[in-house]
Design an enzyme around this catalytic site. Structure first.
Site, mmCIF file in Angstrom:
data_model
loop_
_atom_site.group_PDB
_atom_site.id
_atom_site.type_symbol
_atom_site.label_atom_id
_atom_site.label_comp_id
_atom_site.label_asym_id
_atom_site.label_seq_id
_atom_site.Cartn_x
_atom_site.Cartn_y
_atom_site.Cartn_z
ATOM 1 N N GLN A 1 0.836 -1.199 0.000
ATOM 2 C CA GLN A 1 0.000 0.000 0.000
ATOM 3 C C GLN A 1 0.876 1.256 0.000
ATOM 4 O O GLN A 1 1.976 1.257 0.554
ATOM 5 C CB GLN A 1 -0.919 0.007 1.216
ATOM 6 C CG GLN A 1 -1.922 -1.131 1.244
ATOM 7 C CD GLN A 1 -2.855 -1.084 0.032
ATOM 8 O OE1 GLN A 1 -3.320 -0.023 -0.369
ATOM 9 N NE2 GLN A 1 -3.097 -2.247 -0.560
ATOM 10 N N TYR B 1 -4.700 -20.381 -5.841
ATOM 11 C CA TYR B 1 -4.717 -20.044 -4.412
ATOM 12 C C TYR B 1 -4.367 -21.254 -3.552
ATOM 13 O O TYR B 1 -3.457 -21.178 -2.711
ATOM 14 C CB TYR B 1 -6.067 -19.455 -4.010
ATOM 15 C CG TYR B 1 -6.093 -18.971 -2.578
ATOM 16 C CD1 TYR B 1 -5.620 -17.705 -2.256
ATOM 17 C CD2 TYR B 1 -6.578 -19.777 -1.551
ATOM 18 C CE1 TYR B 1 -5.623 -17.254 -0.942
ATOM 19 C CE2 TYR B 1 -6.586 -19.341 -0.245
ATOM 20 C CZ TYR B 1 -6.114 -18.075 0.059
ATOM 21 O OH TYR B 1 -6.117 -17.644 1.363
ATOM 22 N N LYS C 1 -1.095 -21.871 -1.024
ATOM 23 C CA LYS C 1 -1.218 -22.120 0.408
ATOM 24 C C LYS C 1 -0.733 -23.519 0.796
ATOM 25 O O LYS C 1 -0.158 -23.706 1.876
ATOM 26 C CB LYS C 1 -2.668 -21.899 0.858
ATOM 27 C CG LYS C 1 -3.109 -20.439 0.780
ATOM 28 C CD LYS C 1 -2.217 -19.541 1.625
ATOM 29 C CE LYS C 1 -2.691 -18.103 1.655
ATOM 30 N NZ LYS C 1 -1.858 -17.247 2.526
ATOM 31 N N THR D 1 -12.345 -10.320 6.044
ATOM 32 C CA THR D 1 -11.383 -9.227 5.878
ATOM 33 C C THR D 1 -11.391 -8.800 4.406
ATOM 34 O O THR D 1 -12.001 -9.469 3.560
ATOM 35 C CB THR D 1 -9.960 -9.674 6.262
ATOM 36 O OG1 THR D 1 -9.497 -10.625 5.285
ATOM 37 C CG2 THR D 1 -9.924 -10.307 7.649
#
Length: 278
Positions: free
Chosen positions: A48, A187, A191, A222
């Protein structure tokens, strides 16, 4: 099944230093907040922009928190983040590295994408697949783990600032590290890869004086799962009605236990509030 004892003395974290990748939102930010409140020197490394980091620092004013822009898929960017984290601490050494940076679930099984590419042809090459999940969630975590084990070995220049020799590496997996997911490929590949990294690494990190543990949360509401919620909503499915979400607080408690409990290292199967599993 052993139950994790989460009774920890937060006083043991006072003055310690930590680097948290992906610390600008979700579990990472909540963990940074908790650790700063415990008196730690926390460096948040996140992709960010600096403005976001400055807003976080303003929100956490009063704590020892530093922000550095970091692309975890870049080796050089991560080295810069580690060096800034080390320089930020009075001891000029790191105690805890939390590899929490990640990107959201990318839908579509590999077979779906192959079929979408059309019939095989020799005169036209297929476009490369989107592997950002693997680049961030696995390669990024691998870089953080490698650099963590490298820099955690630095001896503090000021032992009075933090006399504890305990060092901790925490890797972020997910329920996707354990569960089949026929609706996606990249994904769960990322993981499962983190889980494989953990299981292969934990046997030897003690040689470097570092404890290693894995967090594997159940679904948590989230920003990371926002794309999944949107895709489900488009199909008329409300995830909140179909799933009981794990809480961010439970994940923070598990991460803090990994950070503060000097006996917790690569433990055989533990389940904690749908959050911690090894």
């Amino acid at each position: 099944m052993e139950v994790l004892d989460t009774t920890v003395d937060l006083g043991t974290l006072q003055g310690k230093s930590a680097l948290i990748t992906g610390g600008a939102s979700g579990i990472g930010l909540a963990t940074a907040r908790a650790w700063a409140a415990a008196g730690m020197y926390v460096t948040i490394a996140d992709i960010q922009p600096l403005e976001t980091g400055q807003n976080i620092l303003a929100d956490l004013a009063g704590g020892h928190v530093h922000y550095v822009c970091c692309d975890v898929t870049s080796w050089e960017s991560q080295i810069t983040a580690f060096k800034e984290a080390i320089q930020f601490t009075p001891s000029k050494a790191l105690d805890i590295v939390a590899a929490f940076a990640g990107v959201s679930f990318a839908g579509g099984n590999q077979v779906d994408h192959v079929l979408a590419a059309g019939d095989p042809r020799l005169d036209v090459n297929p476009s490369p697949p989107d592997i950002r999940n693997i680049q961030v969630n696995l390669i990024g975590v691998y870089y953080t783990s490698w650099l963590g084990l490298y820099y955690l070995r630095l001896s503090p220049t000021n032992k009075a600032a933090n006399p504890s020799p305990d060092k901790s590496l925490i890797l972020m997996g997910s329920i996707g590290s354990y569960m089949d997911s026929p609706k996606a490929s990249t994904y769960p590949a990322s993981k499962f890869g983190v889980r494989g990294l953990f299981r292969s690494t934990r046997a030897r990190t003690r040689e470097l004086g570092v404890r290693c543990n894995l967090l594997a949360p159940w679904f948590i509401d989230t920003p990371l799962i926002a794309p999944m919620k949107k895709a489900m909503a488009a199909r008329g499915i409300d995830m909140a009605q179909r799933l009981t979400f794990a809480s961010v607080d439970a994940c923070v408690e598990a991460a803090t236990t990994c950070a503060a409990n000097p006996q917790l290292h690569g433990t055989p199967p533990i389940r904690y509030a749908y959050c911690l599993k090894t």
